[in-house]
Scaffold this motif. Structure first.
Motif, PDB file in Angstrom:
ATOM      1  N   SER A 147      24.681  68.247   9.397  1.00 56.21           N
ATOM      2  CA  SER A 147      23.370  67.631   9.565  1.00 56.21           C
ATOM      3  C   SER A 147      23.429  66.143   9.218  1.00 56.21           C
ATOM      4  O   SER A 147      24.061  65.759   8.236  1.00 56.21           O
ATOM      5  CB  SER A 147      22.361  68.322   8.650  1.00 56.21           C
ATOM      6  OG  SER A 147      21.176  67.575   8.581  1.00 56.21           O
ATOM      7  N   PRO A 148      22.769  65.253  10.022  1.00 55.74           N
ATOM      8  CA  PRO A 148      22.768  63.824   9.705  1.00 55.74           C
ATOM      9  C   PRO A 148      22.165  63.536   8.335  1.00 55.74           C
ATOM     10  O   PRO A 148      22.462  62.520   7.732  1.00 55.74           O
ATOM     11  CB  PRO A 148      21.924  63.204  10.808  1.00 55.74           C
ATOM     12  CG  PRO A 148      21.964  64.176  11.923  1.00 55.74           C
ATOM     13  CD  PRO A 148      22.113  65.527  11.285  1.00 55.74           C
ATOM     14  N   TRP A 149      21.316  64.427   7.811  1.00 58.55           N
ATOM     15  CA  TRP A 149      20.722  64.204   6.494  1.00 58.55           C
ATOM     16  C   TRP A 149      21.760  64.334   5.392  1.00 58.55           C
ATOM     17  O   TRP A 149      21.610  63.809   4.310  1.00 58.55           O
ATOM     18  CB  TRP A 149      19.569  65.163   6.243  1.00 58.55           C
ATOM     19  CG  TRP A 149      18.392  64.793   7.050  1.00 58.55           C
ATOM     20  CD1 TRP A 149      17.966  65.395   8.195  1.00 58.55           C
ATOM     21  CD2 TRP A 149      17.506  63.714   6.832  1.00 58.55           C
ATOM     22  NE1 TRP A 149      16.876  64.754   8.696  1.00 58.55           N
ATOM     23  CE2 TRP A 149      16.556  63.714   7.858  1.00 58.55           C
ATOM     24  CE3 TRP A 149      17.406  62.721   5.863  1.00 58.55           C
ATOM     25  CZ2 TRP A 149      15.540  62.787   7.958  1.00 58.55           C
ATOM     26  CZ3 TRP A 149      16.382  61.805   5.957  1.00 58.55           C
ATOM     27  CH2 TRP A 149      15.470  61.839   6.982  1.00 58.55           C
ATOM     28  N   ARG A 154      28.863  58.612   9.132  1.00 60.32           N
ATOM     29  CA  ARG A 154      28.085  58.117  10.269  1.00 60.32           C
ATOM     30  C   ARG A 154      28.926  57.191  11.127  1.00 60.32           C
ATOM     31  O   ARG A 154      28.674  57.014  12.294  1.00 60.32           O
ATOM     32  CB  ARG A 154      26.848  57.373   9.771  1.00 60.32           C
ATOM     33  CG  ARG A 154      25.790  58.296   9.256  1.00 60.32           C
ATOM     34  CD  ARG A 154      24.485  57.583   9.096  1.00 60.32           C
ATOM     35  NE  ARG A 154      24.539  56.451   8.206  1.00 60.32           N
ATOM     36  CZ  ARG A 154      24.231  56.479   6.903  1.00 60.32           C
ATOM     37  NH1 ARG A 154      23.859  57.608   6.357  1.00 60.32           N
ATOM     38  NH2 ARG A 154      24.298  55.394   6.168  1.00 60.32           N
ATOM     39  N   HIS A 206      17.049  52.421  17.324  1.00 64.98           N
ATOM     40  CA  HIS A 206      16.031  52.538  16.294  1.00 64.98           C
ATOM     41  C   HIS A 206      16.355  51.535  15.200  1.00 64.98           C
ATOM     42  O   HIS A 206      17.475  51.518  14.688  1.00 64.98           O
ATOM     43  CB  HIS A 206      15.988  53.968  15.749  1.00 64.98           C
ATOM     44  CG  HIS A 206      15.682  54.962  16.815  1.00 64.98           C
ATOM     45  ND1 HIS A 206      14.401  55.241  17.211  1.00 64.98           N
ATOM     46  CD2 HIS A 206      16.497  55.716  17.593  1.00 64.98           C
ATOM     47  CE1 HIS A 206      14.437  56.139  18.172  1.00 64.98           C
ATOM     48  NE2 HIS A 206      15.693  56.439  18.427  1.00 64.98           N
ATOM     49  N   SER A 246      19.930  56.945  16.271  1.00 63.02           N
ATOM     50  CA  SER A 246      18.893  57.977  16.208  1.00 63.02           C
ATOM     51  C   SER A 246      17.972  57.701  15.023  1.00 63.02           C
ATOM     52  O   SER A 246      18.374  57.083  14.034  1.00 63.02           O
ATOM     53  CB  SER A 246      19.508  59.373  16.080  1.00 63.02           C
ATOM     54  OG  SER A 246      20.010  59.563  14.780  1.00 63.02           O
ATOM     55  N   ILE A 247      16.760  58.172  15.134  1.00 66.18           N
ATOM     56  CA  ILE A 247      15.782  57.991  14.064  1.00 66.18           C
ATOM     57  C   ILE A 247      16.211  58.762  12.815  1.00 66.18           C
ATOM     58  O   ILE A 247      15.958  58.337  11.689  1.00 66.18           O
ATOM     59  CB  ILE A 247      14.357  58.388  14.533  1.00 66.18           C
ATOM     60  CG1 ILE A 247      13.300  57.851  13.569  1.00 66.18           C
ATOM     61  CG2 ILE A 247      14.218  59.860  14.717  1.00 66.18           C
ATOM     62  CD1 ILE A 247      13.101  56.382  13.624  1.00 66.18           C
ATOM     63  N   THR A 248      16.900  59.873  13.006  1.00 65.66           N
ATOM     64  CA  THR A 248      17.379  60.669  11.882  1.00 65.66           C
ATOM     65  C   THR A 248      18.392  59.885  11.052  1.00 65.66           C
ATOM     66  O   THR A 248      18.313  59.850   9.823  1.00 65.66           O
ATOM     67  CB  THR A 248      18.013  61.980  12.384  1.00 65.66           C
ATOM     68  OG1 THR A 248      17.053  62.666  13.186  1.00 65.66           O
ATOM     69  CG2 THR A 248      18.450  62.858  11.243  1.00 65.66           C
ATOM     70  N   VAL A 249      19.329  59.236  11.714  1.00 65.00           N
ATOM     71  CA  VAL A 249      20.336  58.435  11.010  1.00 65.00           C
ATOM     72  C   VAL A 249      19.674  57.234  10.341  1.00 65.00           C
ATOM     73  O   VAL A 249      20.031  56.856   9.229  1.00 65.00           O
ATOM     74  CB  VAL A 249      21.456  57.999  11.976  1.00 65.00           C
ATOM     75  CG1 VAL A 249      22.419  57.027  11.301  1.00 65.00           C
ATOM     76  CG2 VAL A 249      22.216  59.211  12.494  1.00 65.00           C
ATOM     77  N   HIS A 254      16.547  57.109   9.155  1.00 65.61           N
ATOM     78  CA  HIS A 254      15.886  57.640   7.954  1.00 65.61           C
ATOM     79  C   HIS A 254      16.905  57.901   6.844  1.00 65.61           C
ATOM     80  O   HIS A 254      16.633  57.647   5.671  1.00 65.61           O
ATOM     81  CB  HIS A 254      15.133  58.935   8.271  1.00 65.61           C
ATOM     82  CG  HIS A 254      13.839  58.722   8.972  1.00 65.61           C
ATOM     83  ND1 HIS A 254      12.782  58.050   8.410  1.00 65.61           N
ATOM     84  CD2 HIS A 254      13.430  59.086  10.209  1.00 65.61           C
ATOM     85  CE1 HIS A 254      11.779  58.011   9.261  1.00 65.61           C
ATOM     86  NE2 HIS A 254      12.139  58.631  10.364  1.00 65.61           N
ATOM     87  N   ARG A 255      18.077  58.392   7.218  1.00 66.37           N
ATOM     88  CA  ARG A 255      19.112  58.667   6.224  1.00 66.37           C
ATOM     89  C   ARG A 255      19.611  57.370   5.593  1.00 66.37           C
ATOM     90  O   ARG A 255      19.875  57.315   4.395  1.00 66.37           O
ATOM     91  CB  ARG A 255      20.265  59.438   6.861  1.00 66.37           C
ATOM     92  CG  ARG A 255      21.313  59.861   5.883  1.00 66.37           C
ATOM     93  CD  ARG A 255      20.724  60.813   4.885  1.00 66.37           C
ATOM     94  NE  ARG A 255      21.564  60.876   3.707  1.00 66.37           N
ATOM     95  CZ  ARG A 255      21.220  61.473   2.597  1.00 66.37           C
ATOM     96  NH1 ARG A 255      20.075  62.084   2.509  1.00 66.37           N
ATOM     97  NH2 ARG A 255      22.022  61.480   1.586  1.00 66.37           N
ATOM     98  N   HIS A 305       9.271  50.178  10.683  1.00 71.03           N
ATOM     99  CA  HIS A 305      10.051  50.389  11.889  1.00 71.03           C
ATOM    100  C   HIS A 305       9.704  49.352  12.943  1.00 71.03           C
ATOM    101  O   HIS A 305       8.535  49.025  13.148  1.00 71.03           O
ATOM    102  CB  HIS A 305       9.829  51.802  12.426  1.00 71.03           C
ATOM    103  CG  HIS A 305      10.352  52.838  11.488  1.00 71.03           C
ATOM    104  ND1 HIS A 305      11.652  53.265  11.512  1.00 71.03           N
ATOM    105  CD2 HIS A 305       9.765  53.486  10.447  1.00 71.03           C
ATOM    106  CE1 HIS A 305      11.842  54.144  10.562  1.00 71.03           C
ATOM    107  NE2 HIS A 305      10.716  54.300   9.893  1.00 71.03           N
TER     108      HIS A 305
END
Length: 136
Positions: free
Chosen positions: A2-4, A11, A38, A85-88, A90-91, A109
């Motif tokens: 998971s990217p989290w 990454r 992003h 990605s937005i997930t990366v 946020h991480r 953002h």
């Protein structure tokens, strides 16, 4: 994985084909990656015992860190982060909070750049006072 749960090294570096010499105000894009990146501007306040050099060293190794500035305000620095990605993204903000000695990190953002080179309405440009000039 998971990217989290990914570390900054997992990454990886920016994908191949990214033009790192482009204008700093423009989103970074390459030939083989999607048009949309992003990005966020993160206002950072260091903790009372965290030296500024610790933040700088952390950002030098963070693949999502594009630029950073020391600021004379309520915050100590502003950091520009960029990810595929937005997930990366946020991480990367969470990692900044957890690992860089940051007490407060407020992310804003980036939606799109403003075009400051031409007026939106041609009538407005003719009626502008003489002291109003181009931002470019």
């Amino acid at each position: 994985m998971s990217p989290w749960r990914m570390t900054r090294w997992e990454r990886g570096e920016p994908p191949p084909g990214i033009d790192t010499a482009s204008d700093p105000g423009e989103p970074v894009t390459g030939a083989d990656e999607p048009e949309r990146r992003h990005e966020a501007l993160v206002s950072v306040r260091l903790g009372p015992s965290a030296p500024g050099s610790h933040l700088v060293e952390y950002l030098r190794r963070e693949p999502c860190a594009v630029a950073a500035w020391w600021i004379a305000a309520d915050v100590d620095a502003v950091v520009r982060l960029s990810a595929d990605s937005i997930t990366v993204l946020h991480r990367a903000v969470a990692d900044l909070r957890l690992r860089a000695g940051v007490e407060v990190a407020e992310a804003n953002h980036i939606l799109r750049a403003l075009d400051l080179t031409r007026p939106t309405d041609p009538r407005t440009a003719k009626e502008s006072p003489a002291w109003v000039g181009s931002a470019a």
